[in-house]
Design an enzyme around this catalytic site. Structure first.
Site, PDB file in Angstrom:
ATOM      1  N   GLY A   1       3.865  -6.820   7.092  1.00 46.42           N
ATOM      2  CA  GLY A   1       3.834  -6.508   5.664  1.00 46.42           C
ATOM      3  C   GLY A   1       2.477  -5.989   5.234  1.00 46.42           C
ATOM      4  O   GLY A   1       1.633  -6.739   4.744  1.00 46.42           O
TER       5      GLY A   1
ATOM      6  N   GLU B   1      -2.180  -1.897  17.104  1.00 52.11           N
ATOM      7  CA  GLU B   1      -1.043  -1.040  16.752  1.00 52.11           C
ATOM      8  C   GLU B   1      -1.255   0.376  17.267  1.00 52.11           C
ATOM      9  O   GLU B   1      -0.329   1.046  17.685  1.00 52.11           O
ATOM     10  CB  GLU B   1      -0.873  -1.022  15.225  1.00 52.11           C
ATOM     11  CG  GLU B   1       0.250  -0.085  14.767  1.00 52.11           C
ATOM     12  CD  GLU B   1       0.599  -0.236  13.302  1.00 52.11           C
ATOM     13  OE1 GLU B   1      -0.227  -0.774  12.551  1.00 52.11           O
ATOM     14  OE2 GLU B   1       1.709   0.184  12.935  1.00 52.11           O
TER      15      GLU B   1
ATOM     16  N   SER C   1       1.973  -2.075   4.124  1.00 56.53           N
ATOM     17  CA  SER C   1       2.110  -1.025   3.107  1.00 56.53           C
ATOM     18  C   SER C   1       2.829  -1.537   1.865  1.00 56.53           C
ATOM     19  O   SER C   1       3.656  -2.442   1.923  1.00 56.53           O
ATOM     20  CB  SER C   1       2.908   0.149   3.668  1.00 56.53           C
ATOM     21  OG  SER C   1       2.208   0.752   4.709  1.00 56.53           O
TER      22      SER C   1
END
Lengths: 411, 388
Positions: A135, A254, A137
């Site tokens: 969570g 990421e 954006s």
């Protein structure tokens, strides 16, 4: 044959042979369900069940979380996840469904969570029993991530969360979410804190998940509304106000530039799906009629396809060279290019494939005449998810220009 | 055979690369290079071949000129990755000298068996070599030659010969009764005439050589095959030169974008400047990764060397062009002048880009390997299998 194994340590060599043996006996075989192109497009419970069972089996065998400490459910090995990944790729196993958990949540939790929280959460993350989502954006915070407004208000030793997250892949199946929250409205960066929150248990009681439909027609990502969700303070990662620094750990992993290699299983999807690789592009050209021959005979298309072949090889070799210090000028120069190059390469390979396919590029998945079952237009559309998510290509170029080349910060 | 993960780029190679960087920076920093080679700006100037000739013997003494001569022939026999590392530094310094041709000749001679032995000896002793392999059309197809042989006597002309006025020996390809063969001849042999080309690049010289009944030593009897086997090494070395020059162009442009202020900001603040520089970096890195992979294949996996070398060269040509163009553009008005050092590298890159095949040519050859040559019998299905 691949070059894997040539420079293995004793531990890696032994582990490699163990992985190879185990995979020979325990490969899950041809999928029983139609699988999507990536874990981010898992749409049905059937797909998830099949993939979760595979991840659990691989974890129980020691192929997931190899380099994490034993106390948190890992294998306690040194640089062995890469070995397991190489063997799973070579064996063409299915992918793991808990991609956000393994790639982003796990290293962040390991680096920043309390010890008891690590022990509580990581084993079920590795096994895939708990799916994780991210969570970050919000409707008003895209590329400018630090402007998130979802707010956590203190209430005794608990926090009350209100706000709105978007583009949340896997939220519809997730037990847990890593979340970047505002705890202080007067400071942009220092006002951020980072938590892990149990969302599945709170569905309908402070959390609601609504699917978003992508331009491909697929679902897979969501918006998540927080309406007074309460979470214990022990699930805060690192100190209050350190959320941005913790988020950097997540983003580094990421983008494939983190120190911990994420567990990554092989390329097997299902009979009707395939990857947007240069190899499949060349196969498409060989079977696509053009004039008296095939698209593989067209000199202009050949040149374009070779550009893709070369970029793909260069990306692979960048990853190899990144581990040869004598051939590097700056330690982050290659790792920080990874996400940008991979996403743009995938997009351009799919775009060239649509050119190669010609008129048949118009045909989508439901059409029996579609080349490669309509996967190329799907891959092309989905590729924009990759060039936008996790920092757009434009943001990636800013990061490279500023962090590696030392150019002035654009903003 | 498979490749070592670190390309086989070991301590010795790393030491060679860093000492080369130091040597070039110490002996010919870019301001001294400019003073040496850019004396006349007249576009109609007579072709000259200025170079720091006094540094050749020190380079010979360091062993650099015999790096690629096998140990069995008295050379150092260093792996191709190590040689590529040195050449990358050579390109970064835009260093004018006949080293590239001499190293390239070493790879060709190594494919000539015992017949190459005398020539290898001469390289070890310090002879500089120029390659006379190109016809007057500048064909990149090595099968084509403007020189003919009759026994061991050469006639005709070779063109586009690099650093010919710095070399003392020529390695010549010539056609005749036994097809294409290779010859070794002294530049000052009777009947050899050297005519300089007027070229754009200031860091090299180039010329034509006419052979008027010149007695030469034939290098065995399978010249075409030897040359064909050596080509991947030649492409890799040139790619390394271009990668090194591109890195200089990148760093110099970045430095300028960090210091030059406009609109109250350094140029690099603006994404229209920043992003293209990042793209130059991406290009340079792709080329470097590909060229070390190709060099490593030459050392360890010869079966894949050709296709990887085509990839490295195709990438290097694009990188050369892109880095050169962006450097001038980033520097703005000053980048367009003779006094700014960028033009030295710009010209070297544009020269290198078309030397032994340009990007399109290398991609076409790669396609022939991966997809088959549609002009050849069998069409597209063939060749693809070999590559898989």
């Amino acid at each position: 044959m691949s070059d894997s194994g040539k420079r293995d340590s004793a531990e890696q060599a032994e582990f490699r042979s163990y992985c190879r043996d185990w995979l020979a006996d325990h490969h899950p075989g041809e999928p029983t369900v139609r699988l999507p192109q990536s874990p981010l497009e898992i749409m049905t419970r059937d797909q998830l069940d099949y993939l979760q069972a595979w991840q659990k089996a691989a974890y129980d065998a020691g192929l997931v979380g190899c380099d994490y400490p034993v106390e948190v459910g890992g294998g306690g090995r040194k640089d062995c996840q890469r070995v397991a990944n190489e063997e799973m790729q070579a064996a063409r196993t299915p992918f793991f469904p808990n991609v956000i958990g393994l790639g982003m949540a796990a290293p962040t939790v390991l680096h920043h969570a309390r010890d008891d929280v690590k022990r509580e959460l990581l084993p079920r993350l590795f096994s895939g029993e708990d799916i994780w989502c991210q969570g970050f954006s919000e409707p008003g915070a895209g590329s400018d991530l630090a402007s998130v407004q979802t707010f956590a208000e203190p209430k005794g030793d608990r926090w009350v969360i209100n706000g709105h997250k978007v583009w949340t892949s896997l939220a519809h199946f997730a037990e847990w979410m890593i979340i970047l929250l505002r705890t202080d409205k007067s400071h942009k960066y220092e006002g951020l804190s980072y938590f892990v929150v149990p969302i599945r248990a709170a569905l309908g009681k402070g959390v609601s998940v609504r699917p978003l439909i992508k331009m491909t027609g697929e679902t897979g990502f969501n918006e998540v509304i927080f309406d007074g969700l309460e979470v214990d303070d022990r699930y805060r990662l690192d100190e209050l106000g350190k959320g941005w620094q913790v988020a950097m750990t997540t983003l580094l992993h990421e983008r494939g530039a983190g120190e911990l290699q994420a567990p990554r299983a092989g390329g097997l999807k299902s009979r009707e799906s395939h990857s947007a690789t240069a190899r499949s592009l060349l196969e498409l050209a060989r079977k696509t009629p053009r004039g008296a021959g095939t698209a593989a005979d067209d000199p202009v298309l050949r040149d374009r396809m070779m550009q893709q072949v070369i970029r793909e090889e260069a990306l692979k070799e960048n990853q190899r060279r990144a581990r040869v210090p004598a051939l590097l000028d700056h330690p982050m120069r290659l790792p920080l290019q990874n996400k940008l190059l991979a996403s743009e390469l995938g997009q351009d390979t799919a775009r060239v494939a649509l050119e190669v396919a010609g008129a048949a590029a118009t045909l989508y998945m439901a059409d029996e005449h579609a080349p490669d079952r309509g996967q190329w237009p799907l891959a092309y559309m989905n590729s924009f998810g990759m060039t936008i998510a996790a920092g757009t290509s434009e943001v990636q170029r800013n990061i490279l220009g500023e962090r590696v080349l030392g150019l002035a910060k654009s903003k | 055979m498979s490749q070592p993960n670190n390309y086989g780029f070991g301590e010795e190679a790393a030491l060679l690369k860093s000492s080369a960087a130091k040597f070039f920076a110490q002996h010919l920093p870019v301001d001294r290079l400019h003073a040496r080679v850019a004396g006349s700006h007249d576009p109609y100037r007579c072709p000259e071949a200025p170079w720091p000739q006094e540094l050749w013997q020190p380079m010979v003494d360091l062993g650099w000129t015999s790096l690629a001569v096998p140990e069995s022939a008295g050379g150092l026999g260093m792996p191709c990755v190590a040689v590529a590392g040195l050449v990358e530094e050579l390109g970064r310094a835009a260093f004018p000298c006949p080293l590239l041709g001499t190293l390239a000749a070493s790879y060709i001679l190594a494919e000539c068996g015992d017949a190459g032995h005398t020539a290898q000896q001469e390289i070890v002793e310090g002879c500089a070599v120029a390659l006379a392999l190109t016809d007057k059309t500048g064909s990149w197809d090595i099968a084509s030659s403007g020189v003919t042989y009759d026994g061991e006597v050469l006639s005709g002309g070779a063109h586009f010969i690099q650093d010919v006025r710095k070399a003392t020996r020529l390695l010549v390809s010539a056609s005749g009764a036994q097809g294409l063969q290779l010859f070794w001849v002294s530049v000052d042999a009777d009947g050899v005439g050297v005519e300089p080309d007027a070229i754009v690049d200031l860091t090299r010289d180039q010329g034509r050589v006419t052979f008027n009944g010149v007695a030469a030593s034939r290098l065995g009897d399978a010249g075409a095959a030897a040359l064909d086997r050596a080509m991947p090494a030649l492409w890799v070395l040139l790619a390394a030169d271009m990668a090194g020059a591109a890195e200089w162009l990148l760093q110099t442009s970045v430095e300028y974008a960090r210091s030059r202020q406009q609109f109250d900001h350094p140029l690099g603040f603006f994404q229209a400047v920043k992003h293209p520089l990042v793209d130059v970096m991406i290009h340079v890195d792709a080329t470097r990764s590909l060229l070390y992979s190709a060099a490593c294949a030459i050392d360890h996996e010869p079966g894949r060397a050709r296709q990887l070398a085509h990839m490295a060269q195709a990438s290097a040509c694009d990188t050369a062009a892109f880095s050169a163009g962006r450097a001038v553009q980033t520097h703005g008005g000053i980048g367009f002048t003779w006094e700014c050092y960028v033009h030295l590298y710009f010209k070297r890159q544009k020269h290198s880009e078309v030397l032994w095949g340009d990007a399109t040519w290398h991609r076409a050859r790669l396609a022939d390997i991966l997809l088959g040559d549609p002009a050849a019998a069998g069409g597209s299905a063939q060749g693809a299998e070999a590559a898989a």
